[in-house]
Design a protein around this motif. Structure first.
Motif, short mmCIF file in Angstrom:
data_model
loop_
_atom_site.label_atom_id
_atom_site.label_comp_id
_atom_site.label_asym_id
_atom_site.label_seq_id
_atom_site.Cartn_x
_atom_site.Cartn_y
_atom_site.Cartn_z
N GLY A 2 0.80 -1.21 0.00
CA GLY A 2 0.00 0.00 0.00
C GLY A 2 0.84 1.26 0.00
O GLY A 2 0.49 2.25 -0.66
N LEU A 3 1.94 1.26 0.73
CA LEU A 3 2.80 2.44 0.76
C LEU A 3 3.48 2.67 -0.58
O LEU A 3 3.76 3.81 -0.96
N ILE A 4 3.71 1.58 -1.32
CA ILE A 4 4.28 1.72 -2.66
C ILE A 4 3.30 2.48 -3.56
O ILE A 4 3.72 3.28 -4.40
N GLN A 5 2.01 2.26 -3.37
CA GLN A 5 1.01 2.95 -4.19
C GLN A 5 1.04 4.45 -3.93
O GLN A 5 0.85 5.24 -4.86
N PHE A 6 1.26 4.85 -2.70
CA PHE A 6 1.41 6.28 -2.41
C PHE A 6 2.61 6.84 -3.15
O PHE A 6 2.57 7.95 -3.69
N VAL A 8 3.96 5.64 -5.96
CA VAL A 8 3.67 5.65 -7.40
C VAL A 8 2.80 6.85 -7.76
O VAL A 8 3.09 7.58 -8.72
N VAL A 9 1.74 7.08 -7.01
CA VAL A 9 0.86 8.21 -7.30
C VAL A 9 1.60 9.53 -7.09
O VAL A 9 1.43 10.48 -7.85
N GLY A 10 2.45 9.61 -6.07
CA GLY A 10 3.26 10.82 -5.85
C GLY A 10 4.20 11.09 -7.01
O GLY A 10 4.33 12.24 -7.46
N VAL A 11 4.83 10.05 -7.54
CA VAL A 11 5.73 10.21 -8.68
C VAL A 11 4.94 10.65 -9.91
O VAL A 11 5.37 11.53 -10.67
N VAL A 12 3.75 10.07 -10.10
CA VAL A 12 2.91 10.47 -11.24
C VAL A 12 2.52 11.94 -11.15
O VAL A 12 2.59 12.68 -12.13
N VAL A 43 -7.68 6.89 -8.76
CA VAL A 43 -6.59 6.27 -8.00
C VAL A 43 -7.07 5.53 -6.75
O VAL A 43 -6.27 4.84 -6.12
N GLY A 44 -8.32 5.64 -6.40
CA GLY A 44 -8.85 4.95 -5.21
C GLY A 44 -8.69 3.45 -5.25
O GLY A 44 -8.23 2.83 -4.28
N PRO A 45 -9.06 2.81 -6.38
CA PRO A 45 -8.88 1.35 -6.44
C PRO A 45 -7.43 0.93 -6.30
O PRO A 45 -7.14 -0.15 -5.76
N LEU A 46 -6.52 1.76 -6.75
CA LEU A 46 -5.10 1.45 -6.63
C LEU A 46 -4.68 1.43 -5.16
O LEU A 46 -3.99 0.51 -4.71
N PHE A 47 -5.12 2.43 -4.39
CA PHE A 47 -4.81 2.47 -2.96
C PHE A 47 -5.50 1.32 -2.23
O PHE A 47 -4.90 0.67 -1.37
N TYR A 48 -6.77 1.09 -2.55
CA TYR A 48 -7.52 0.02 -1.88
C TYR A 48 -6.85 -1.33 -2.11
O TYR A 48 -6.64 -2.10 -1.17
N ALA A 64 -0.72 -2.39 -13.28
CA ALA A 64 -1.45 -1.12 -13.21
C ALA A 64 -0.50 0.03 -12.89
O ALA A 64 -0.62 1.11 -13.47
N ASP A 65 0.45 -0.19 -12.00
CA ASP A 65 1.44 0.85 -11.67
C ASP A 65 2.28 1.23 -12.88
O ASP A 65 2.50 2.41 -13.15
N VAL A 66 2.76 0.22 -13.61
CA VAL A 66 3.60 0.49 -14.77
C VAL A 66 2.80 1.23 -15.85
O VAL A 66 3.31 2.19 -16.45
N LEU A 67 1.57 0.81 -16.09
CA LEU A 67 0.74 1.49 -17.08
C LEU A 67 0.49 2.95 -16.70
O LEU A 67 0.54 3.84 -17.55
N LEU A 68 0.23 3.19 -15.43
CA LEU A 68 0.00 4.56 -14.97
C LEU A 68 1.26 5.41 -15.13
O LEU A 68 1.20 6.55 -15.57
#
Length: 126
Positions: A2-6, A8-12, A43-48, A64-68
């Protein structure tokens, strides 16, 4: 995961800020007018899934992370006269642009959005 998703979204978000233009302004206005519902849906489903997906769903989460990230790196934005992508800004050249890059951006964006429902279902079922 889950922290990785934060991260990824921060980098995006940081990548998209390197070429702040009309699309970014439209995204901010839509986010404000929808009271944050549109960004939550995107981005909600990604965090969930990052916090509650079983380890067997992690490969789909990584896809999903790579595609984003690819979509964020190659999506062109800019002012009235020129448009650049964050990848062009980061490597310091005008680089490839046009029809092929546009197809990659659209394909990655659509593929990212198509991975979210199976990821959500996989997470809820497991």
């Amino acid at each position: 995961m889950g922290l990785i998703q934060f991260g990824v979204v921060g980098v995006v978000v940081l990548l998209r800020l390197t070429t702040f233009g009309w699309y970014a302004l439209i995204a901010v206005v839509v986010s404000v007018l929808s009271l944050g519902i549109v960004p939550a849906v995107v981005v909600g489903p990604l965090f969930y899934a990052g916090f509650s997906a079983p380890p067997s769903a992690w490969p789909l989460l990584a896809v999903a992370d790579v595609l984003l990230l690819v979509c964020a790196l190659t999506f062109e934005d800019g002012g009235d006269n020129t448009s650049t992508s964050p990848l062009q800004v980061l490597i310091g050249s005008r680089g490839p642009s046009g029809y092929a890059v546009d197809r990659v951006v659209r394909s990655c964006g659509v593929a990212y959005l198509l991975t979210l429902p199976p990821l959500g279902v996989w997470t809820v079922v497991s």
